[in-house]
Structure formats: C-alpha cells, structure tokens
Motif scaffolding. Structure first.
Motif, PDB file in Angstrom:
ATOM      1  N   GLU A 217       0.790  -1.226   0.000  1.00 43.12           N
ATOM      2  CA  GLU A 217       0.000   0.000   0.000  1.00 43.12           C
ATOM      3  C   GLU A 217       0.826   1.282   0.000  1.00 43.12           C
ATOM      4  O   GLU A 217       0.262   2.371  -0.141  1.00 43.12           O
ATOM      5  CB  GLU A 217      -0.946   0.004   1.202  1.00 43.12           C
ATOM      6  CG  GLU A 217      -1.963  -1.128   1.166  1.00 43.12           C
ATOM      7  CD  GLU A 217      -2.990  -1.040   2.281  1.00 43.12           C
ATOM      8  OE1 GLU A 217      -2.812  -0.184   3.177  1.00 43.12           O
ATOM      9  OE2 GLU A 217      -3.969  -1.806   2.248  1.00 43.12           O
ATOM     10  N   ASN A 218       2.132   1.194   0.176  1.00 45.83           N
ATOM     11  CA  ASN A 218       2.911   2.437   0.215  1.00 45.83           C
ATOM     12  C   ASN A 218       4.327   2.214  -0.317  1.00 45.83           C
ATOM     13  O   ASN A 218       4.766   1.076  -0.540  1.00 45.83           O
ATOM     14  CB  ASN A 218       2.945   3.024   1.641  1.00 45.83           C
ATOM     15  CG  ASN A 218       3.523   2.060   2.664  1.00 45.83           C
ATOM     16  OD1 ASN A 218       4.638   1.566   2.500  1.00 45.83           O
ATOM     17  ND2 ASN A 218       2.765   1.773   3.717  1.00 45.83           N
ATOM     18  N   GLN A 219       5.014   3.315  -0.511  1.00 52.32           N
ATOM     19  CA  GLN A 219       6.351   3.300  -1.113  1.00 52.32           C
ATOM     20  C   GLN A 219       7.353   2.543  -0.245  1.00 52.32           C
ATOM     21  O   GLN A 219       8.223   1.827  -0.757  1.00 52.32           O
ATOM     22  CB  GLN A 219       6.833   4.733  -1.333  1.00 52.32           C
ATOM     23  CG  GLN A 219       8.156   4.845  -2.089  1.00 52.32           C
ATOM     24  CD  GLN A 219       8.022   4.506  -3.558  1.00 52.32           C
ATOM     25  OE1 GLN A 219       7.131   5.031  -4.233  1.00 52.32           O
ATOM     26  NE2 GLN A 219       8.888   3.654  -4.076  1.00 52.32           N
ATOM     27  N   ALA A 220       7.242   2.705   1.080  1.00 49.26           N
ATOM     28  CA  ALA A 220       8.203   2.062   1.976  1.00 49.26           C
ATOM     29  C   ALA A 220       8.110   0.537   1.867  1.00 49.26           C
ATOM     30  O   ALA A 220       9.133  -0.152   1.823  1.00 49.26           O
ATOM     31  CB  ALA A 220       7.966   2.510   3.416  1.00 49.26           C
ATOM     32  N   GLN A 221       6.901   0.017   1.823  1.00 48.54           N
ATOM     33  CA  GLN A 221       6.727  -1.425   1.656  1.00 48.54           C
ATOM     34  C   GLN A 221       7.291  -1.882   0.317  1.00 48.54           C
ATOM     35  O   GLN A 221       8.008  -2.885   0.242  1.00 48.54           O
ATOM     36  CB  GLN A 221       5.239  -1.785   1.741  1.00 48.54           C
ATOM     37  CG  GLN A 221       4.599  -1.561   3.092  1.00 48.54           C
ATOM     38  CD  GLN A 221       3.084  -1.651   3.032  1.00 48.54           C
ATOM     39  OE1 GLN A 221       2.484  -1.549   1.953  1.00 48.54           O
ATOM     40  NE2 GLN A 221       2.451  -1.823   4.177  1.00 48.54           N
ATOM     41  N   PHE A 222       6.946  -1.147  -0.729  1.00 49.61           N
ATOM     42  CA  PHE A 222       7.428  -1.503  -2.064  1.00 49.61           C
ATOM     43  C   PHE A 222       8.952  -1.504  -2.103  1.00 49.61           C
ATOM     44  O   PHE A 222       9.567  -2.450  -2.613  1.00 49.61           O
ATOM     45  CB  PHE A 222       6.890  -0.511  -3.099  1.00 49.61           C
ATOM     46  CG  PHE A 222       7.461  -0.707  -4.474  1.00 49.61           C
ATOM     47  CD1 PHE A 222       6.921  -1.653  -5.335  1.00 49.61           C
ATOM     48  CD2 PHE A 222       8.554   0.032  -4.906  1.00 49.61           C
ATOM     49  CE1 PHE A 222       7.459  -1.843  -6.606  1.00 49.61           C
ATOM     50  CE2 PHE A 222       9.094  -0.148  -6.164  1.00 49.61           C
ATOM     51  CZ  PHE A 222       8.541  -1.091  -7.015  1.00 49.61           C
ATOM     52  N   ASP A 223       9.582  -0.462  -1.556  1.00 49.55           N
ATOM     53  CA  ASP A 223      11.046  -0.364  -1.592  1.00 49.55           C
ATOM     54  C   ASP A 223      11.694  -1.519  -0.854  1.00 49.55           C
ATOM     55  O   ASP A 223      12.685  -2.105  -1.328  1.00 49.55           O
ATOM     56  CB  ASP A 223      11.500   0.967  -0.986  1.00 49.55           C
ATOM     57  CG  ASP A 223      11.142   2.153  -1.872  1.00 49.55           C
ATOM     58  OD1 ASP A 223      10.869   1.947  -3.070  1.00 49.55           O
ATOM     59  OD2 ASP A 223      11.133   3.292  -1.352  1.00 49.55           O
ATOM     60  N   PHE A 224      11.161  -1.850   0.325  1.00 48.18           N
ATOM     61  CA  PHE A 224      11.747  -2.950   1.094  1.00 48.18           C
ATOM     62  C   PHE A 224      11.643  -4.267   0.334  1.00 48.18           C
ATOM     63  O   PHE A 224      12.621  -5.011   0.208  1.00 48.18           O
ATOM     64  CB  PHE A 224      11.058  -3.086   2.454  1.00 48.18           C
ATOM     65  CG  PHE A 224      11.477  -4.308   3.216  1.00 48.18           C
ATOM     66  CD1 PHE A 224      12.634  -4.303   3.976  1.00 48.18           C
ATOM     67  CD2 PHE A 224      10.742  -5.491   3.143  1.00 48.18           C
ATOM     68  CE1 PHE A 224      13.055  -5.447   4.655  1.00 48.18           C
ATOM     69  CE2 PHE A 224      11.139  -6.637   3.805  1.00 48.18           C
ATOM     70  CZ  PHE A 224      12.306  -6.610   4.571  1.00 48.18           C
ATOM     71  N   LEU A 225      10.459  -4.561  -0.162  1.00 48.92           N
ATOM     72  CA  LEU A 225      10.240  -5.826  -0.869  1.00 48.92           C
ATOM     73  C   LEU A 225      11.061  -5.897  -2.151  1.00 48.92           C
ATOM     74  O   LEU A 225      11.618  -6.946  -2.491  1.00 48.92           O
ATOM     75  CB  LEU A 225       8.751  -5.986  -1.170  1.00 48.92           C
ATOM     76  CG  LEU A 225       7.855  -6.181   0.057  1.00 48.92           C
ATOM     77  CD1 LEU A 225       6.396  -5.902  -0.295  1.00 48.92           C
ATOM     78  CD2 LEU A 225       8.008  -7.586   0.624  1.00 48.92           C
ATOM     79  N   HIS A 226      11.138  -4.767  -2.859  1.00 51.99           N
ATOM     80  CA  HIS A 226      11.912  -4.733  -4.096  1.00 51.99           C
ATOM     81  C   HIS A 226      13.390  -4.973  -3.815  1.00 51.99           C
ATOM     82  O   HIS A 226      14.052  -5.746  -4.517  1.00 51.99           O
ATOM     83  CB  HIS A 226      11.723  -3.377  -4.774  1.00 51.99           C
ATOM     84  CG  HIS A 226      12.383  -3.276  -6.116  1.00 51.99           C
ATOM     85  ND1 HIS A 226      11.932  -3.957  -7.217  1.00 51.99           N
ATOM     86  CD2 HIS A 226      13.486  -2.586  -6.520  1.00 51.99           C
ATOM     87  CE1 HIS A 226      12.725  -3.685  -8.246  1.00 51.99           C
ATOM     88  NE2 HIS A 226      13.672  -2.857  -7.844  1.00 51.99           N
TER      89      HIS A 226
END
Length: 265
Positions: A217-226
């Motif tokens: 749902e947010n950039q921080a989650q996306f960045d970590f997972l990526h």
C-alpha cells in the motif's frame, strides 16, 4: 443466530439462481518492469437489499452448507470468460477452498472452461491455503498434481499464517508463494516482519518459486520488498480491485501492459 444463518443460506441459493455474484479483479505487477502479469479474481455478492457484500460475510456460510462448490465452479467459469478479454500474457488467479479440491466437478469445470474460452491453461492459477492438507492429504496431492499436468499453476496463499510446514513445500506442486499482508503491513518498520518477509523471499528463490506480496500500500513497503527480491506485487499501491470492464480498459490504456504506481488512487 439460527434464523440469520438460515436466511443467508436461502439468500445464497437465490444469488446463484438470479446471477447476483460478480467478480472484481486486482492487478498483479512485475517488480522490475511494472508489467501487469496477472489479476486475482475476487468474488463480490451484489445483494438486492444489502448492496455489495464481501466474501468475509458469506463464504463461511457457503462452506457450512456446501454451496461453496457451486459458487466456486461459477467463479472459475466466470474468471476464465473474463480472461478471454484480457491480453494473452495476463494470468488470472482464483481462490479455491478445501471442499472444492475434493469436489468431483472440479477437474471437469476447469477443463471445460479452458476449452470453452480457448484459454491457455497456463493462464489460470489456483490459490490454495495450507488448510487443504488438513484432511486426506494423499487425495489432495494427487488432485493438485493432475491440475499441474494440464498446465494450471498453483499458488500457496497466506503463506506462514496457517499450518506451515516446510515438508509441504517438498510435496506440493507449488509455483508461487504469496506473502500474507499481515507480514507486509509492517515489513518496512518491524524488524520481525521484515525478517519474515525476507526469509520467505529467500526460501522461494532457493526452491525456484515466484513470490507475490499481498497488500502493498505504500512506497516504503514496495522499496523494502523490491530490495529483497520480491517478484510481484498486489495491492492499493498499484490498484484497487475493479470490475472486469474497468480492468480491461485500464490495461488497454497502459503502454505495453505497464501500470504506474498509485494509478488506482
């Protein structure tokens, strides 16, 4: 409570007879290219009095009274009919319950729906949870292997939240591990959740599975997972579930099937 339960059961029968169910689809996005590579089919009940009803309010009733197999068959047929309207590289994933796995109609429903819509079997993915192995494990494994033989993909949903056993990963014909949103929610801020997500991603990579993170749902989650190598994402950060007409139009507008972040608001 008993009267309410009976009313829901009667309403579910009516829903099947009067075509009150509908599907919404949520895009699944490739981590590197942002290509839409799949859509999860999500069941909705357009109740004549209550409006749009979500599965959490009726699936348990459908499982209790055995209607889940009829509803599940409808979902498979409807999802593959909609898949015909989507680009050929976009897969459609459908959740199936333990009762469906044991249904005598399951294989016939899937094979007939694939043939009727002239769909490549590899475009269909069935999402199961670990609870499918709590009874008659041998039958379940045979059924899943038969599905794999015709080309259907198998995703293990809600991984890590149920009766997790690494032995299942050795015996189940799984292609995909879906990281449950309960871990994704705090993956960028909680040391425990971040370690769990990173471990699941690493385990999947070692075993040759694809990982899909739910509830991004947010950039921080996306960045970590990526950063940790997650393969695909699904969640409001990319798009909310929408009806098939909207999704079809959305994919037609996206350049080469790509979906920009936050496109769904």
């Amino acid at each position: 409570r008993a009267r309410a339960h009976l009313q829901v059961e009667a309403d579910l029968h009516s829903a099947l007879e009067h075509s009150e169910f509908e599907l919404h689809f949520q895009p699944q996005v490739d981590a590197h290219t942002h290509d839409v590579v799949g859509c999860e089919a999500l069941l909705r009940w357009n109740h004549p009095e209550r409006g749009l009803v979500y599965p959490g309010d009726f699936i348990e009733h459908a499982e209790d009274n055995g209607l889940i197999t009829r509803i599940g068959d409808w979902v498979i047929r409807a999802a593959l009919a909609e898949a015909r309207r989507l680009p050929n590289h976009v897969k459609v994933s459908v959740n199936i319950s333990p009762l469906q796995i044991h249904s005598s109609n399951l294989m016939t429903t899937i094979v007939n729906a694939i043939a009727a819509n002239k769909i490549d079997p590899r475009r269909l993915e069935l999402e199961i949870t670990e609870t499918v192995l709590t009874s008659d494990t041998n039958f379940t494994l045979k059924r899943l292997h038969k599905l794999k033989e015709i080309g259907v993909g198998i995703a293990l949903d809600d991984f890590g939240t149920g009766y997790s056993s690494l032995n299942y990963l050795k015996t189940l014909p799984v292609d995909i591990l879906k990281i449950d949103r309960s871990f994704v929610d705090e993956c960028a801020s909680s040391p425990e959740d971040s370690k769990i997500c990173a471990t699941i991603i690493g385990l999947a990579e070692t075993l040759g599975f694809t990982t899909i993170a739910e509830g991004v749902e947010n950039q921080a989650q996306f960045d970590f997972l990526h950063t940790n190598g997650c393969d695909e994402y699904q969640g409001y950060f990319f798009h909310r579930p929408s009806d098939a007409d909207y999704i079809e139009g959305l994919l037609n507008k996206c350049t080469e099937g790509k979906l920009e972040k936050n496109v769904g608001g």
